[in-house]
Design a protein around this motif. Structure first.
Motif, PDB file in Angstrom:
ATOM      1  N   GLN A 240       0.543   6.925  -4.388  1.00 43.21           N
ATOM      2  CA  GLN A 240       0.198   5.502  -4.331  1.00 43.21           C
ATOM      3  C   GLN A 240      -0.331   5.123  -2.949  1.00 43.21           C
ATOM      4  O   GLN A 240      -1.304   4.373  -2.819  1.00 43.21           O
ATOM      5  CB  GLN A 240       1.424   4.650  -4.677  1.00 43.21           C
ATOM      6  CG  GLN A 240       1.956   4.846  -6.092  1.00 43.21           C
ATOM      7  CD  GLN A 240       1.012   4.283  -7.153  1.00 43.21           C
ATOM      8  OE1 GLN A 240      -0.060   3.772  -6.857  1.00 43.21           O
ATOM      9  NE2 GLN A 240       1.427   4.384  -8.399  1.00 43.21           N
ATOM     10  N   LEU A 241       0.295   5.638  -1.901  1.00 44.51           N
ATOM     11  CA  LEU A 241      -0.165   5.353  -0.544  1.00 44.51           C
ATOM     12  C   LEU A 241      -1.527   5.987  -0.294  1.00 44.51           C
ATOM     13  O   LEU A 241      -2.417   5.367   0.312  1.00 44.51           O
ATOM     14  CB  LEU A 241       0.847   5.863   0.475  1.00 44.51           C
ATOM     15  CG  LEU A 241       0.505   5.614   1.947  1.00 44.51           C
ATOM     16  CD1 LEU A 241       0.308   4.128   2.226  1.00 44.51           C
ATOM     17  CD2 LEU A 241       1.580   6.199   2.859  1.00 44.51           C
ATOM     18  N   ALA A 242      -1.720   7.212  -0.787  1.00 37.51           N
ATOM     19  CA  ALA A 242      -3.013   7.878  -0.625  1.00 37.51           C
ATOM     20  C   ALA A 242      -4.114   7.111  -1.344  1.00 37.51           C
ATOM     21  O   ALA A 242      -5.234   6.981  -0.831  1.00 37.51           O
ATOM     22  CB  ALA A 242      -2.935   9.309  -1.154  1.00 37.51           C
ATOM     23  N   PHE A 243      -3.805   6.595  -2.539  1.00 41.62           N
ATOM     24  CA  PHE A 243      -4.786   5.813  -3.294  1.00 41.62           C
ATOM     25  C   PHE A 243      -5.201   4.567  -2.512  1.00 41.62           C
ATOM     26  O   PHE A 243      -6.399   4.269  -2.379  1.00 41.62           O
ATOM     27  CB  PHE A 243      -4.188   5.407  -4.642  1.00 41.62           C
ATOM     28  CG  PHE A 243      -4.974   4.341  -5.362  1.00 41.62           C
ATOM     29  CD1 PHE A 243      -6.105   4.655  -6.083  1.00 41.62           C
ATOM     30  CD2 PHE A 243      -4.576   3.004  -5.309  1.00 41.62           C
ATOM     31  CE1 PHE A 243      -6.839   3.673  -6.735  1.00 41.62           C
ATOM     32  CE2 PHE A 243      -5.294   2.020  -5.950  1.00 41.62           C
ATOM     33  CZ  PHE A 243      -6.433   2.353  -6.669  1.00 41.62           C
ATOM     34  N   LEU A 244      -4.239   3.827  -1.964  1.00 38.10           N
ATOM     35  CA  LEU A 244      -4.550   2.596  -1.247  1.00 38.10           C
ATOM     36  C   LEU A 244      -5.319   2.887   0.040  1.00 38.10           C
ATOM     37  O   LEU A 244      -6.292   2.199   0.375  1.00 38.10           O
ATOM     38  CB  LEU A 244      -3.257   1.836  -0.943  1.00 38.10           C
ATOM     39  CG  LEU A 244      -3.409   0.448  -0.317  1.00 38.10           C
ATOM     40  CD1 LEU A 244      -4.396  -0.411  -1.093  1.00 38.10           C
ATOM     41  CD2 LEU A 244      -2.051  -0.248  -0.240  1.00 38.10           C
ATOM     42  N   ASN A 245      -4.920   3.934   0.757  1.00 44.11           N
ATOM     43  CA  ASN A 245      -5.655   4.311   1.971  1.00 44.11           C
ATOM     44  C   ASN A 245      -7.084   4.724   1.639  1.00 44.11           C
ATOM     45  O   ASN A 245      -8.025   4.398   2.376  1.00 44.11           O
ATOM     46  CB  ASN A 245      -4.944   5.454   2.695  1.00 44.11           C
ATOM     47  CG  ASN A 245      -3.770   4.978   3.533  1.00 44.11           C
ATOM     48  OD1 ASN A 245      -3.781   3.862   4.035  1.00 44.11           O
ATOM     49  ND2 ASN A 245      -2.763   5.821   3.690  1.00 44.11           N
TER      50      ASN A 245
END
Length: 429
Positions: A240-245
């Motif tokens: 999820q963090l990788a997607f947002l970044n």
């Protein structure tokens, strides 16, 4: 590098007998070697006096009146020198100043600014920089420092905490330790800011070249959880963090290339994690079909988010369409695919799918590749065996029937104001 509208405003005020200075981010960025995006003007003329000098001038603001002076597409903010904050100013229980229409001198105005590097004034009379607060020294040292007591200044306007993160990363400065120290402790004060104002502030801090660094800073100082608590609760998951970044990097690249960026796409990425999770709950626990689950989840998540950060309807609707089209993109019958590619939100939904494919289920990459080839090829690529057998959704049979129609056959369209019973002609108009 100073805009024509800014120069015209400065000289018009000067020739009318008023003091006038370019101030704030425009001066700061020019001295830092950055092309400014906008310019502000400070003057000793009162708003009504400014309005008399400029035909295209509008007075805005409640807490402090600001003049918006327009020159074509350029809009300048012209403000009257502000007086010093005293115990007589009306505040709420958190310390935020509520009414602030007291005017003062240039020096008083300088100490009312937020950061020292924003309190630099350019004087067109002798082309000098006026600095009362040590902004030039901090600019050379690469330090972002609040003017005055940091805790008091944050309480006066909690948005300054967001600005501290944004400006420090934009200039590649370090936050002065005393400026950084109270942020985590006071982060909850963002709840006192009107939700509509926070919508604009989030765009400034995340829809920019430094969006990834700003997200990191917001999370380190505990600010992000007061803006998007549902998203913050799920960013512990690496995907999820990788997607947002990745979404923030994608927007930064488009800004770098002078391509348009969409607030709807940014907010769709910010709220995707809680929306996807809620949609799965509706499917698993309540048996909702995928497309209906996504629609209901989108409504619920946006409604809750608006309690913190107001999202205008003109952006909320495209967000929901981007999300709902994720399910429709899995349905690849030829007629349906052709029609879907004509949808005005198709490109945004496709880009969103690419982000998901790069940072989520590997099976999505095959789907994204199929749609990439579908847009490049005149003929749609063949369906893989797994996709050919999947459910096409409730209206798939209708799509196939339309595709099987004779090429030249059209439905007869009824004429406007057609025949009436009894052979009477329809009345004109």
């Amino acid at each position: 590098m100073i805009s024509p509208g800014t120069l015209k405003t400065l000289y018009t005020l000067k020739e009318a007998g008023y003091e006038a200075y370019m101030v704030g981010g425009g001066v700061r960025d020019l001295l830092a070697g950055i092309t400014p995006k906008d310019f502000d003007v400070a003057t000793n003329a009162h708003p009504e006096q400014v309005k008399k000098l400029f035909r295209a001038c509008r007075l805005v603001g409640r807490r402090f009146v600001i003049c918006h002076v327009r020159f074509g597409q350029e809009v300048l903010e012209v403000t009257t020198f502000r007086g010093a904050i005293t115990d007589m100013h009306q505040r709420d229980e958190t310390g935020r100043v509520l009414v602030d229409n007291d005017y003062g001198t240039l020096e008083e105005d300088a100490f009312r600014r937020d950061f020292t590097v924003n309190a630099l004034y350019y004087d067109i009379r002798d082309f000098s920089i006026v600095d009362y607060c040590g902004g030039l020294e901090d600019l050379k040292a690469g330090t972002l420092r609040l003017i005055g007591d940091p805790e008091l200044r944050y309480r006066e306007d909690p948005v300054r905490m967001l600005r501290a993160i944004r400006i420090a990363n934009k200039l590649h400065f370090r936050l002065d330790p005393a400026t950084a120290a109270p942020i985590g402790r006071l982060s909850a004060l963002l709840a006192e800011i009107p939700a509509a104002r926070l919508f604009d502030e989030v765009l400034k801090v995340l829809l920019c070249r430094e969006g990834v660094d700003n997200l990191y800073g917001l999370r380190v100082y505990g600010l992000f959880r007061h803006l998007f608590p549902a998203t913050e609760a799920l960013l512990g998951e690496a995907a999820q963090l990788a997607f947002l970044n990745d979404a923030l990097r994608n927007s930064a690249e488009r800004i770098e290339q002078d391509l348009p960026v969409s607030p709807a796409f940014l907010y769709a990425a910010l709220l995707w994690a809680p929306t996807e999770r809620r949609a799965r709950q509706l499917q698993d626990k309540e048996g909702h079909p995928e497309h209906l689950a996504m629609e209901q989840a989108g409504e619920e998540v946006i409604a809750r988010a608006c309690a913190r950060v107001a999202i205008p309807k003109r952006f909320a609707l495209p967000m929901r369409e981007i999300w709902s089209m994720q399910a429709r993109l899995t349905q690849r019958s030829p007629a349906r695919a052709r029609r879907l590619m004509t949808h005005p939100r198709f490109r945004a939904a496709y880009d969103f799918l690419l982000l998901r494919a790069r940072n989520g289920d590997p099976a999505l990459m095959e789907l994204a590749d199929w749609w990439t080839r579908a847009q490049a090829d005149r003929e749609l690529p063949p369906l893989p065996s797994s996709a050919a057998d999947q459910s096409e959704g409730p209206d798939a049979a209708t799509d196939e029937a339309r595709a099987a129609d004779e090429p030249g056959k059209r439905r007869r369209r009824r004429r406007r104001g057609g025949r009436r019973t009894g052979g009477e002609a329809a009345p004109a108009g």
